[in-house]
Scaffold this motif. Structure first.
Motif, PDB file in Angstrom:
ATOM      1  N   GLY A  58      32.516  32.139  40.714  1.00 59.39           N
ATOM      2  CA  GLY A  58      33.427  32.440  42.309  1.00 59.39           C
ATOM      3  C   GLY A  58      33.706  33.792  41.299  1.00 59.39           C
ATOM      4  O   GLY A  58      34.135  34.993  40.997  1.00 59.39           O
ATOM      5  N   THR A  59      35.222  33.127  40.699  1.00 57.30           N
ATOM      6  CA  THR A  59      36.205  34.125  39.658  1.00 57.30           C
ATOM      7  C   THR A  59      35.274  34.179  38.487  1.00 57.30           C
ATOM      8  O   THR A  59      36.267  35.205  38.119  1.00 57.30           O
ATOM      9  N   LEU A  60      35.083  33.707  38.371  1.00 56.00           N
ATOM     10  CA  LEU A  60      34.261  34.498  36.799  1.00 56.00           C
ATOM     11  C   LEU A  60      33.808  35.239  36.981  1.00 56.00           C
ATOM     12  O   LEU A  60      33.783  36.530  36.017  1.00 56.00           O
ATOM     13  N   GLY A  94      47.502  31.742  33.284  1.00 49.91           N
ATOM     14  CA  GLY A  94      47.475  30.202  32.936  1.00 49.91           C
ATOM     15  C   GLY A  94      46.863  29.902  31.416  1.00 49.91           C
ATOM     16  O   GLY A  94      45.887  29.563  31.860  1.00 49.91           O
ATOM     17  N   THR A  95      47.490  30.265  30.399  1.00 47.55           N
ATOM     18  CA  THR A  95      47.221  30.420  29.133  1.00 47.55           C
ATOM     19  C   THR A  95      46.451  29.186  28.732  1.00 47.55           C
ATOM     20  O   THR A  95      45.558  29.341  28.881  1.00 47.55           O
ATOM     21  N   GLU A  96      47.118  27.771  29.210  1.00 49.38           N
ATOM     22  CA  GLU A  96      46.393  27.068  29.087  1.00 49.38           C
ATOM     23  C   GLU A  96      44.511  27.048  29.503  1.00 49.38           C
ATOM     24  O   GLU A  96      43.869  26.598  28.407  1.00 49.38           O
ATOM     25  N   PHE A  97      44.721  27.152  30.852  1.00 50.26           N
ATOM     26  CA  PHE A  97      43.569  27.268  31.576  1.00 50.26           C
ATOM     27  C   PHE A  97      42.477  28.747  31.234  1.00 50.26           C
ATOM     28  O   PHE A  97      41.301  28.105  30.391  1.00 50.26           O
ATOM     29  N   TRP A  98      42.327  29.540  30.804  1.00 53.72           N
ATOM     30  CA  TRP A  98      42.329  30.559  30.466  1.00 53.72           C
ATOM     31  C   TRP A  98      42.366  31.231  28.802  1.00 53.72           C
ATOM     32  O   TRP A  98      41.691  31.696  28.410  1.00 53.72           O
ATOM     33  N   GLY A  99      43.082  30.220  27.939  1.00 52.30           N
ATOM     34  CA  GLY A  99      42.877  30.674  26.034  1.00 52.30           C
ATOM     35  C   GLY A  99      41.423  30.046  26.256  1.00 52.30           C
ATOM     36  O   GLY A  99      41.072  31.264  24.602  1.00 52.30           O
ATOM     37  N   GLY A 100      41.161  29.095  26.396  1.00 50.69           N
ATOM     38  CA  GLY A 100      39.650  29.340  25.433  1.00 50.69           C
ATOM     39  C   GLY A 100      38.812  29.823  25.496  1.00 50.69           C
ATOM     40  O   GLY A 100      37.631  30.339  24.801  1.00 50.69           O
ATOM     41  N   LEU A 101      38.625  30.665  26.854  1.00 45.74           N
ATOM     42  CA  LEU A 101      37.489  31.991  27.972  1.00 45.74           C
ATOM     43  C   LEU A 101      38.464  32.833  26.546  1.00 45.74           C
ATOM     44  O   LEU A 101      36.980  33.603  26.209  1.00 45.74           O
ATOM     45  N   VAL A 123      44.960  40.818  39.673  1.00 45.99           N
ATOM     46  CA  VAL A 123      44.891  38.909  38.809  1.00 45.99           C
ATOM     47  C   VAL A 123      44.220  37.677  39.367  1.00 45.99           C
ATOM     48  O   VAL A 123      43.689  37.646  40.558  1.00 45.99           O
ATOM     49  N   VAL A 124      44.134  37.112  37.871  1.00 49.55           N
ATOM     50  CA  VAL A 124      42.506  35.870  37.987  1.00 49.55           C
ATOM     51  C   VAL A 124      43.977  34.437  37.810  1.00 49.55           C
ATOM     52  O   VAL A 124      44.275  34.899  36.585  1.00 49.55           O
ATOM     53  N   LEU A 125      43.341  33.866  38.722  1.00 53.56           N
ATOM     54  CA  LEU A 125      44.279  32.491  39.079  1.00 53.56           C
ATOM     55  C   LEU A 125      42.902  31.645  38.249  1.00 53.56           C
ATOM     56  O   LEU A 125      41.630  31.870  38.214  1.00 53.56           O
ATOM     57  N   PRO A 126      43.414  30.307  37.953  1.00 56.42           N
ATOM     58  CA  PRO A 126      42.244  29.361  37.767  1.00 56.42           C
ATOM     59  C   PRO A 126      41.205  29.097  38.418  1.00 56.42           C
ATOM     60  O   PRO A 126      41.545  28.971  40.541  1.00 56.42           O
ATOM     61  N   GLY A 127      40.002  28.707  38.395  1.00 54.96           N
ATOM     62  CA  GLY A 127      38.737  29.271  39.223  1.00 54.96           C
ATOM     63  C   GLY A 127      37.272  29.445  38.318  1.00 54.96           C
ATOM     64  O   GLY A 127      37.291  29.101  37.433  1.00 54.96           O
ATOM     65  N   GLY A 131      40.167  32.982  42.593  1.00 54.63           N
ATOM     66  CA  GLY A 131      40.755  31.756  41.994  1.00 54.63           C
ATOM     67  C   GLY A 131      40.369  30.686  43.040  1.00 54.63           C
ATOM     68  O   GLY A 131      40.152  31.495  44.201  1.00 54.63           O
ATOM     69  N   SER A 132      40.555  29.956  42.312  1.00 53.19           N
ATOM     70  CA  SER A 132      38.989  28.932  42.746  1.00 53.19           C
ATOM     71  C   SER A 132      39.577  27.888  44.373  1.00 53.19           C
ATOM     72  O   SER A 132      40.315  28.670  44.844  1.00 53.19           O
ATOM     73  N   ALA A 133      38.666  28.179  45.324  1.00 52.64           N
ATOM     74  CA  ALA A 133      38.771  27.477  46.459  1.00 52.64           C
ATOM     75  C   ALA A 133      39.178  26.061  46.514  1.00 52.64           C
ATOM     76  O   ALA A 133      38.990  25.923  47.526  1.00 52.64           O
ATOM     77  N   ARG A 134      39.020  24.936  45.989  1.00 48.91           N
ATOM     78  CA  ARG A 134      39.042  23.726  45.699  1.00 48.91           C
ATOM     79  C   ARG A 134      40.542  23.385  45.263  1.00 48.91           C
ATOM     80  O   ARG A 134      40.160  22.394  44.455  1.00 48.91           O
TER      81      ARG A 134
END
Length: 258
Positions: free
Chosen positions: A170-172, A196-203, A163-167, A71-74
């Protein structure tokens, strides 16, 4: 410049101030040089690369069952995604899994924090970057690598799931490398769970509408992308996959000789 920004760690080495190299170890490995410069540098780098593998294997070889969390460091600590990362780390610990992250801030810190506070083992695999990124304070076992590819090997070798959280990029990168390894059977099939269905749904929609539509992947490859918002479901997916693998192993194991 803060004290933290004035420090760079590269494997076991620490540089400060004017001693900080202008480039990272990875940059020096991959940059183009003159026609004969490699003779004096690249063969010796093999030993340094070997030492990083040895250090990583030595640290992680006795880990219990573990899950890598990306997941993201930001992401900030007051974010809903940060709280989600804490919940994921805690659920993994309660289920008996060690949590492995990149050891940095943001989502990585959240997962490490959740795992540690729930009594689980929290692991951080850091990386040398042009800007300093120390291991977060919730890492119980940690190592900082010079080379991205060595670090990636550790994530795959010592994990039973991703397990992939929003990122971001690097995460991709970590997500698609994991999926590629599973798709090509370079690793034993294990679950890759997007949280995170909202975050990853488009991908996921793009993968289906572009890659699958043009026959660039097989229909069963869509099953490699499991998506949920529920930390408890993350654990259920991982445990179902492991039970399936155990059942398959038992079924295919040769019986005693007659």
């Amino acid at each position: 410049m803060t004290e933290e920004e004035n420090v760079r760690r590269a494997g076991p080495l620490t540089y400060r101030g004017s001693a900080i190299p202008a480039t990272t170890t990875d940059q020096r490995l991959l940059d183009r040089r003159g026609p004969t410069d490699w003779v004096h540098t690249d063969p010796w780098r093999v030993l340094r690369i070997q030492s990083e593998f040895v250090e990583g294997f030595g640290l992680l070889s006795e880990l219990p069952s573990a899950v890598s969390v990306f997941g993201s460091a930001r992401i900030r600590p007051d974010s809903e995604y940060y709280r989600l990362g804490e919940q994921v780390g805690a659920r993994l610990a309660e289920a008996g899994y060690a949590t492995i992250t990149g050891g940095g801030p943001g989502m990585m810190e959240a997962a490490n924090k959740g795992a540690q506070q729930a009594g689980g083992l929290s692991v951080g695999l850091g990386i040398e970057l042009p800007f300093e990124q120390s291991l977060n304070p919730y890492v119980d076992m940690g190592v900082t690598f010079r080379y991205f590819f060595v670090r990636k090997t550790m994530f795959v070798k010592y994990s039973q799931a991703f397990v992939v959280l929003p990122g971001g990029f690097g995460t991709l990168d970590e997500l698609f490398e994991a999926i590629t390894l599973v798709q090509t059977k370079k690793v034993t099939r294990f679950p890759v769970v997007l949280v995170g269905t909202e975050f990853w749904g488009g991908l996921r929609d793009w993968v289906e509408s572009s890659l699958l539509k043009h026959n660039l992947i097989s229909p069963q490859d869509m099953d490699l992308l499991y998506m949920t918002d529920d930390p408890d479901e993350v654990i259920s997916v991982i445990q179902r996959s492991h039970r399936h693998l155990e059942d398959t192993f038992e079924r295919d194991r040769p019986g005693p000789s007659s």
